[in-house]
Write an enzyme that holds these catalytic residues in place. Structure first.
Site, PDB file in Angstrom:
ATOM      1  CE  LYS A  53      -3.783  -2.559   1.975  1.00  0.00           C
ATOM      2  NZ  LYS A  53      -4.356  -3.198   3.152  1.00  0.00           N
ATOM      3  CD  GLN A  97      -3.543  -4.855   6.270  1.00  0.00           C
ATOM      4  OE1 GLN A  97      -3.425  -3.900   5.522  1.00  0.00           O
ATOM      5  NE2 GLN A  97      -4.095  -5.984   5.874  1.00  0.00           N
ATOM      6  CG  ASP A 120     -10.258  -1.733   4.147  1.00  0.00           C
ATOM      7  OD1 ASP A 120      -9.913  -2.010   2.982  1.00  0.00           O
ATOM      8  OD2 ASP A 120      -9.764  -2.260   5.159  1.00  0.00           O
TER       9      ASP A 120
END
Ligand code: NDP
Length: 293
Positions: A53, A97, A120
């Site tokens: 990322k 995450q 997300d």
């Protein structure tokens, strides 16, 4: 028949290039798109995703405000960090995450993210907006699957799509997006409670495999001419590989190529699309914050 192999790596690169152009244009107007990725602990797979990322953020010219907390960080510390990122107008997207260490309640952390920054797409508000077709943030992997289908010119309208898997992050949202009016497919969702899985997969014009079981979809389970999207990423032992393992999908790739019309490989299929769509969502968040979308 030999299937056309969809190059997800190339499609993802072209998405990132488009995002980079828009990031530069937005920056000229005074808004520098910015993502904060929060990593807790040292899980090797998570570290590798976060590294990917960071690389993509640099490539598209976005600001990277990522934070790495130790594995023993308290839940309250993580929630306070999320609150400060929510309140920071310079941060447009927040991604925590997953998985988080066991002592932290994942649902509580996801719920703490401002839905306007939920790039997300896992917050219940984002999920709800997706289900009822309102603007929000689509989850990255399912959105990537839809973009791959579109870019490969695969017709979904009126087709029968079969999704193997019903997780909240892949199977369920893929099924919702395929059944939405824009895609207009008729969708069957299969899972471990499905009896005679092959009888369903053999009916699929579009087969999406998201079970996390190496090579479980064999060629005889595929309808001749079907488009096969393999979301699975599984490690299998391979003494000839440098690391002692290699990555395979949920589909038995080589024999499946003889039956399908289109197929995504693993790696370089759906995988690279996930990060590309994350970049697109962060751009969208920044444009919305700037009043442009
Ligand atoms: P989960 O383990 O959360 O879900 C798997 C789903 O598949 C479940 O719904 C399960 O059914 C179903 N399933 C498992 N085995 C079978 C079977 N034998 N027959 C029918 N259904 C079955 O996995 P995820 O959804 O998180 O991930 C799926 C795969 O996609 C994994 O390989 C993962 O690594 C990969 N992945 C790839 C990404 C990418 O960027 N390319 C991103 C995210 C995931 P039940 O609900 O009944 O248990």
């Amino acid at each position: 028949m030999s299937a056309t192999v969809i190059d997800g790596f190339a499609v993802a690169a072209s998405v990132r290039a488009q995002v980079a152009e828009s990031v530069a244009a937005l920056r000229e107007k005074g808004t520098h798109a910015c993502l904060a990725v929060v990593l807790v602990g040292e899980d090797p797979a998570s570290v590798s995703y976060v590294t990917g990322k960071a690389k993509a953020l640099a490539e598209v010219g976005m600001l990277d405000r990522s934070v790495h907390l130790p594995a023993d960080a308290a839940e309250s510390e993580l929630l306070a960090l999320v609150a400060s990122l929510n309140a920071d107008p310079g941060v447009h997207g927040i991604l925590v995450q997953l998985p988080l260490p066991k002592h932290i309640n994942e649902a509580k952390v996801i719920m703490a993210i401002d839905p306007a920054k939920d790039v997300d797409g896992f917050h219940p508000v984002s999920v709800g907006n997706m289900v009822i077709g309102r603007p929000g943030f689509l989850p990255c992997t399912p959105h990537g699957v839809m973009v791959l289908l579109r870019r490969a010119g695969i017709e979904t309208n009126g087709k029968h799509a079969v999704v193997v898997g019903r997780s909240n992050i892949v199977g369920k949202p893929v099924a919702i997006l395929l059944a939405a009016r824009q895609a207009n497919a008729t969708v069957t969702v299969c899972h471990t409670g499905t009896k005679d899985l092959a009888s369903f997969t053999r009916q699929a014009d579009i087969l999406v495999a998201a079970a996390g079981k190496p090579r479980m979809i064999t060629a005889d389970m595929i309808k001749p001419g079907a488009a096969v999207i393999d979301v699975g990423v599984n490690r299998v032992e391979d003494p000839t590989a440098k690391k002692g393992f290699r990555l395979v999908g949920d589909v038995d790739f080589a024999p499946a190529c003889e039956v399908a019309s289109f197929i995504t490989p693993v790696p370089r299929g759906v995988g690279p699309m996930t990060i590309a769509m994350l970049m697109e969502n962060t751009l969208l968040a920044a444009r919305r914050a700037a009043g442009e979308a």
